[in-house]
Write an enzyme that holds these catalytic residues in place. Structure first.
Site: not given
Length: 304
Positions: A259, A298
């Site tokens: 990620e 994120c």
């Protein structure tokens, strides 16, 4: 708290020898040294093998439902002592709201996977996937898929901005699946992850070898990985690409999931003019997205 930050490996807390060169970790607000971090002298290969053997065996003895119940108990143990985590979190530069997202969010993940494990999985050690499939005309050759535990260790390499939630969101599904976890938190906030792991170890609930923590750099980690192990990485795209090129991933059969840097936008339609509910909602969420965790997460937006 200026001593070496310990690692939790092979069922015990480990610290470097006195005089070992270490990285200083400072309070984000005051600049005061919080702790020092080093893995010099730590046998990463032994820690991984401990997970594959002792950790795997202790988890393999449990059914999905037994593991799910333990996840709920972990969540309750952390809830009882989360004030300690909030106090440490403030030293990372997190506000109370930031800490809530990280700490209560991480605890919520444990509750969530506990519920899903008991509702959606059988009270067994394998999960049957679909009906029996005939593979021959006369029925003499049949097949059926089942899900069972991989024989390796789930390795986490986590980012600095969510030391609790980032660890628990990876630990929970791995634990439910019966895979032992080795956590490598980011050094700047690793002391918060260490406090979380310490609470879990002191609860006495962790199956032996199911969770280990490495505080500090791990330059030889990938050299010790092998087929059956998995890596979950959260961090920069450049680091992820470098790790993905390691022979253990390229040809060694190690599963690698990353990620990395996100590029998000918040878009408002031209018909949502000032004074409309949509415009007001847009402004509110825009402020939240830009300020929570100082925009270092994120889901943070780069364009409006």
């Amino acid at each position: 708290m200026t001593a070496y930050l310990p690692s939790y490996v092979q069922g015990q807390w480990w610290t470097p020898a006195d005089g070992t060169a270490a990285t200083e970790v400072r309070d984000a607000s005051t600049g005061e040294v919080v702790t020092r971090v080093s893995t010099d002298g730590l046998d990463l290969g032994a820690a991984l093998e401990y997970a594959r053997t002792v950790g795997h065996d202790s988890l393999a003895a449990l059914t999905f439902h037994q593991r799910a119940v333990l996840l709920k108990q972990f969540a309750l143990a952390l809830t009882e002592r989360k004030a300690e985590l909030y106090a440490l979190s403030s030293r990372t530069g997190a506000t109370k709201t930031d800490s809530w997202v990280d700490i209560d969010g991480g605890i919520g993940v444990l509750f969530s996977y506990s519920g899903k494990g008991r509702r959606e999985l059988p009270n067994s050690k394998v999960h049957v996937d679909g009906p029996v499939e005939p593979l021959s005309k006369d029925g003499s050759f049949l097949g059926r898929h089942v899900y069972t535990t991989l024989p390796g260790v789930a390795v986490q390499i986590n980012a600095f901005n969510f030391p609790v939630w980032g660890s628990l969101e990876k630990f929970a599904p791995a634990f439910l699946a019966g895979m032992p976890t080795l956590v490598k938190p980011a050094t700047p906030t690793g002391y918060l992850a260490e406090a979380m792991v310490r609470i879990l170890t002191e609860s006495g609930l962790l199956p032996e070898g199911s969770l280990q923590l490495v505080s500090g750099s791990v330059p030889t980690l990938f050299d010790n990985l092998r087929l059956g192990d998995i890596v979950g990485f959260t961090g920069s795209a450049s680091t992820a690409e470098s790790l993905r090129r390691h022979p253990s991933v390229q040809t060694g059969g190690v599963r690698f999931t990353a990620e990395t840097d996100s590029i998000n936008a918040s878009v408002l339609g031209t018909d949502a003019v000032p004074g409309t509910p949509e415009f007001d909602a847009y402004v509110r969420q825009l402020v939240v997205e830009m300020t929570t965790k100082a925009g270092q997460k994120c889901t943070a937006i780069r364009r409006a």
